[in-house]
Enzyme design. Structure first.
Site, PDB file in Angstrom:
ATOM      1  N   ARG A  87       0.863  -1.183   0.000  1.00  0.00           N
ATOM      2  CA  ARG A  87       0.000   0.000   0.000  1.00  0.00           C
ATOM      3  C   ARG A  87       0.899   1.233   0.000  1.00  0.00           C
ATOM      4  O   ARG A  87       1.566   1.533   0.990  1.00  0.00           O
ATOM      5  CB  ARG A  87      -0.919  -0.002   1.226  1.00  0.00           C
ATOM      6  CG  ARG A  87      -1.729   1.261   1.319  1.00  0.00           C
ATOM      7  CD  ARG A  87      -2.748   1.278   2.451  1.00  0.00           C
ATOM      8  NE  ARG A  87      -3.325   2.603   2.460  1.00  0.00           N
ATOM      9  CZ  ARG A  87      -3.293   3.448   3.488  1.00  0.00           C
ATOM     10  NH1 ARG A  87      -2.766   3.101   4.642  1.00  0.00           N
ATOM     11  NH2 ARG A  87      -3.807   4.654   3.361  1.00  0.00           N
ATOM     12  N   HIS A 131      -2.637  10.876   0.332  1.00  0.00           N
ATOM     13  CA  HIS A 131      -2.119  10.677   1.686  1.00  0.00           C
ATOM     14  C   HIS A 131      -1.423  11.972   2.092  1.00  0.00           C
ATOM     15  O   HIS A 131      -0.223  12.018   2.330  1.00  0.00           O
ATOM     16  CB  HIS A 131      -1.193   9.461   1.749  1.00  0.00           C
ATOM     17  CG  HIS A 131      -0.984   8.892   3.120  1.00  0.00           C
ATOM     18  ND1 HIS A 131      -1.143   7.551   3.408  1.00  0.00           N
ATOM     19  CD2 HIS A 131      -0.623   9.466   4.293  1.00  0.00           C
ATOM     20  CE1 HIS A 131      -0.865   7.330   4.694  1.00  0.00           C
ATOM     21  NE2 HIS A 131      -0.548   8.493   5.243  1.00  0.00           N
ATOM     22  N   GLU A 176      -7.250   8.720   5.916  1.00  0.00           N
ATOM     23  CA  GLU A 176      -7.519   9.440   7.165  1.00  0.00           C
ATOM     24  C   GLU A 176      -7.926  10.896   6.960  1.00  0.00           C
ATOM     25  O   GLU A 176      -7.201  11.817   7.358  1.00  0.00           O
ATOM     26  CB  GLU A 176      -6.293   9.379   8.082  1.00  0.00           C
ATOM     27  CG  GLU A 176      -5.871   7.973   8.458  1.00  0.00           C
ATOM     28  CD  GLU A 176      -4.780   7.944   9.535  1.00  0.00           C
ATOM     29  OE1 GLU A 176      -4.242   9.016   9.880  1.00  0.00           O
ATOM     30  OE2 GLU A 176      -4.465   6.844  10.022  1.00  0.00           O
ATOM     31  N   ASN A 303      -7.480   2.241   9.811  1.00  0.00           N
ATOM     32  CA  ASN A 303      -6.166   2.350  10.434  1.00  0.00           C
ATOM     33  C   ASN A 303      -6.381   2.332  11.934  1.00  0.00           C
ATOM     34  O   ASN A 303      -7.178   3.111  12.468  1.00  0.00           O
ATOM     35  CB  ASN A 303      -5.477   3.659  10.045  1.00  0.00           C
ATOM     36  CG  ASN A 303      -5.098   3.687   8.565  1.00  0.00           C
ATOM     37  OD1 ASN A 303      -5.247   2.677   7.869  1.00  0.00           O
ATOM     38  ND2 ASN A 303      -4.614   4.811   8.098  1.00  0.00           N
ATOM     39  N   TYR A 305      -4.397   2.289  15.693  1.00  0.00           N
ATOM     40  CA  TYR A 305      -3.166   2.354  16.491  1.00  0.00           C
ATOM     41  C   TYR A 305      -3.432   2.185  17.989  1.00  0.00           C
ATOM     42  O   TYR A 305      -2.638   1.590  18.688  1.00  0.00           O
ATOM     43  CB  TYR A 305      -2.425   3.673  16.226  1.00  0.00           C
ATOM     44  CG  TYR A 305      -1.800   3.669  14.848  1.00  0.00           C
ATOM     45  CD1 TYR A 305      -0.562   3.067  14.629  1.00  0.00           C
ATOM     46  CD2 TYR A 305      -2.471   4.185  13.750  1.00  0.00           C
ATOM     47  CE1 TYR A 305      -0.003   3.004  13.367  1.00  0.00           C
ATOM     48  CE2 TYR A 305      -1.918   4.122  12.477  1.00  0.00           C
ATOM     49  CZ  TYR A 305      -0.680   3.530  12.294  1.00  0.00           C
ATOM     50  OH  TYR A 305      -0.131   3.458  11.040  1.00  0.00           O
ATOM     51  N   GLU A 365      -3.635   0.059   8.114  1.00  0.00           N
ATOM     52  CA  GLU A 365      -2.435   0.436   8.866  1.00  0.00           C
ATOM     53  C   GLU A 365      -2.570  -0.058  10.293  1.00  0.00           C
ATOM     54  O   GLU A 365      -3.622   0.111  10.906  1.00  0.00           O
ATOM     55  CB  GLU A 365      -2.252   1.969   8.956  1.00  0.00           C
ATOM     56  CG  GLU A 365      -1.767   2.620   7.711  1.00  0.00           C
ATOM     57  CD  GLU A 365      -1.609   4.135   7.856  1.00  0.00           C
ATOM     58  OE1 GLU A 365      -1.344   4.616   8.984  1.00  0.00           O
ATOM     59  OE2 GLU A 365      -1.774   4.828   6.847  1.00  0.00           O
TER      60      GLU A 365
HETATM   61  C1  FCB Z   1      -1.172   7.424  10.480  1.00  0.00           C
HETATM   62  C2  FCB Z   1      -0.761   7.904   9.123  1.00  0.00           C
HETATM   63  C3  FCB Z   1       0.542   7.329   8.638  1.00  0.00           C
HETATM   64  C4  FCB Z   1       1.558   7.194   9.743  1.00  0.00           C
HETATM   65  C5  FCB Z   1       0.961   6.532  10.946  1.00  0.00           C
HETATM   66  C6  FCB Z   1       1.926   6.320  12.088  1.00  0.00           C
HETATM   67  O1  FCB Z   1      -2.040   8.339  11.044  1.00  0.00           O
HETATM   68  O2  FCB Z   1      -1.749   7.583   8.174  1.00  0.00           O
HETATM   69  O3  FCB Z   1       0.990   8.115   7.581  1.00  0.00           O
HETATM   70  O4  FCB Z   1       2.108   8.416  10.035  1.00  0.00           O
HETATM   71  O5  FCB Z   1      -0.141   7.264  11.409  1.00  0.00           O
END
Ligand code: FCB
Length: 460
Positions: A87, A131, A176, A303, A305, A365
């Site tokens: 990607r 992006h 995002e 995405n 985290y 992600e």
């Molecule tokens: C996300 C972004 C990516 C990267 C990660 C850690 O928000 O999409 O580009 O910076 O965080």
């Protein structure tokens, strides 16, 4: 006994649905470098990173890991790990230096070279159209808060479909849009660095409108590769089971989550959020916009985290939505983000229910920043915390699949350390270590771990 069984439960990728896609993800400005090569125009991230104080140590993406020239080596690294899909994102200013008018064939050529190389090694191409690197010329004309930018995005997207449509395997319109709008136009920590809530709402609307128009343009081409969008939704966990905390967590999801996912589902924007800020101007929605935004997509990219924790707070002028984030016991990454693998399970289940299971999902992600160091001889990088992070998140995702979520693939962020936006090169997310002095790439232990998982030899 039950608990023991639970703890002992291990999954291997061999149990995954047929065709499960394992990928790695990256973005143009973060890895390409070569910001003035072959007619590339200036993007808002070039401008922003050159603004004193905007990025740690004044770092910029001008060189980064120079993937623009070194992509064959990176593709080989992907091949050797058994990666199924890369990607990457297309830099709009390479394709259309001024964001409107003439297209630059040398820009398309780069992505053709990259995709050819991927295909030669049996790796799919998952292309993100946006992006975050908006052509500066469009920002000079108002950027995303200006409705015209959505039309420009549609034209740029259509040109990409025309030139690259027969070789791209999967399209993602936006990455995002919450970050592009809220971090870029309201909080000001991302390019272009504005601090205006009304501008952020307008930007969010025009990003979604651009997504909808690009999707419509794609359907008109008759191309058949799947097209979708990537969101970074957030469903905070209420600090307690008290009804006020549950309600506060729900309000906290208005801008981060409902603003972006509900219009894709044909539902309105969260009016409650706009009502909380009577001095700001709600998004400038015109007749037909919401229908366009809801243009059918083939999948939804997520995405993930972390998952924050939210509690109720007194409503006042500084906090009209009445919630605050509170600490949790979780260990934190180098981004100071809590490590909450069960949050990924909850997240997938929530999205699946909220969307009535109408689109297959991909994790586009997931990964973590660790203070990685090379071994003394420079040949290895031991990153056990990243291995643990990935293992726990894979497990959470597999649990969600087992519980009925149609999750089709998983892209790890990122293949290689790169320019982490306002943190510059101080945060390392790669499964491959980048030595920025000599451009040497050193696979970390997490790279070998990922290879074993993909091959089915390592239990998750
Ligand atoms: C996300 C972004 C990516 C990267 C990660 C850690 O928000 O999409 O580009 O910076 O965080």
């Amino acid at each position: 006994m039950k608990q023991q069984e639970q703890m002992g439960r291990r999954r291997s990728s061999l149990n995954l649905p047929e065709g499960f896609l394992w990928g790695v993800a990256a973005a143009s400005y973060q890895v390409e470098g070569a910001t003035s090569a072959d007619g590339r125009g200036t993007s808002i991230w070039d401008t922003f990173s050159e603004t004193p104080g905007a990025v740690i140590h004044g770092h910029t993406g001008a060189v980064s890991v120079d993937q623009y020239h070194r992509y064959p080596e990176d593709v080989r690294l992907m091949r050797d790990a058994g990666i199924g899909s890369y990607r990457f994102s297309i830099a709009w200013p390479r394709i259309q230096p001024d964001g409107s008018g003439a297209f630059n064939s040398k820009g398309f050529d780069y992505y053709k070279r990259l995709i050819d190389e991927l295909h030669r090694e049996g790796i799919g191409a998952a292309a993100t159209l946006y992006h975050w690197d908006l052509p500066q010329a469009l920002e000079d004309r108002g950027g995303w808060p200006n409705r015209d930018t959505a039309h420009r995005f549609r034209d740029y997207a259509a040109a990409c479909f025309g030139e690259l449509g027969d070789i791209v395997d999967m399209w993602i319109t936006l990455n995002e849009p919450w970050c592009s709008s809220v971090l870029g136009y309201q909080v000001g920590v991302h390019a272009p660095g504005s601090t205006d809530r009304s501008a952020a709402w307008a930007a969010g609307h025009h990003l979604l409108l651009g997504h909808g128009m690009a999707t419509e343009a794609y359907r008109a081409t008759g191309l058949t590769a799947p097209i979708g969008i990537t969101l970074n939704l957030e469903m905070p966990r209420p600090a307690t089971n008290r009804s006020e905390d549950i309600a506060a967590a729900d309000r906290a999801a208005d801008m981060h989550t409902r603003f972006f996912i509900d219009p894709l589902l044909g539902r309105p924007y969260p009016q409650r959020h706009f009502d909380a800020y009577p001095d700001a101007v709600p998004p400038p929605v015109e007749a037909g916009d919401m229908e366009r935004i809801a243009a059918p997509i083939d999948f939804l990219g997520l995405n993930y985290y972390f998952e924050p924790v939210v509690a109720a707070a007194p409503v006042n002028a500084d906090n009209p939505e009445g919630y605050r984030e509170v600490p949790s016991h979780h260990e934190r990454t180098h981004m100071d983000w809590p490590i909450v693998p069960r949050g990924l399970y909850r997240h997938l289940k929530w999205v699946w229910a909220h969307t009535d299971g109408r689109f297959p999902l991909y994790i586009t992600e997931n990964g973590c920043a660790v203070r990685d160091e090379l071994t003394e001889d420079g040949t290895r990088c031991h990153d056990p915390r990243r291995v643990d992070y990935l293992r726990q998140h894979f497990r959470a995702a597999f649990d969600a699949i087992e519980d009925g979520v149609d999750l089709r693939g998983y892209f790890v962020w990122s293949l290689i350390d790169n320019f982490e936006w306002a943190f510059g090169y101080t945060r390392r997310f790669g499964v491959v270590y980048a030595d920025y002095i000599n451009q040497r790439r050193v696979p970390k232990d997490s790279y070998y771990y990922l290879r074993e998982v993909i091959s089915g030899h390592e239990e998750v």
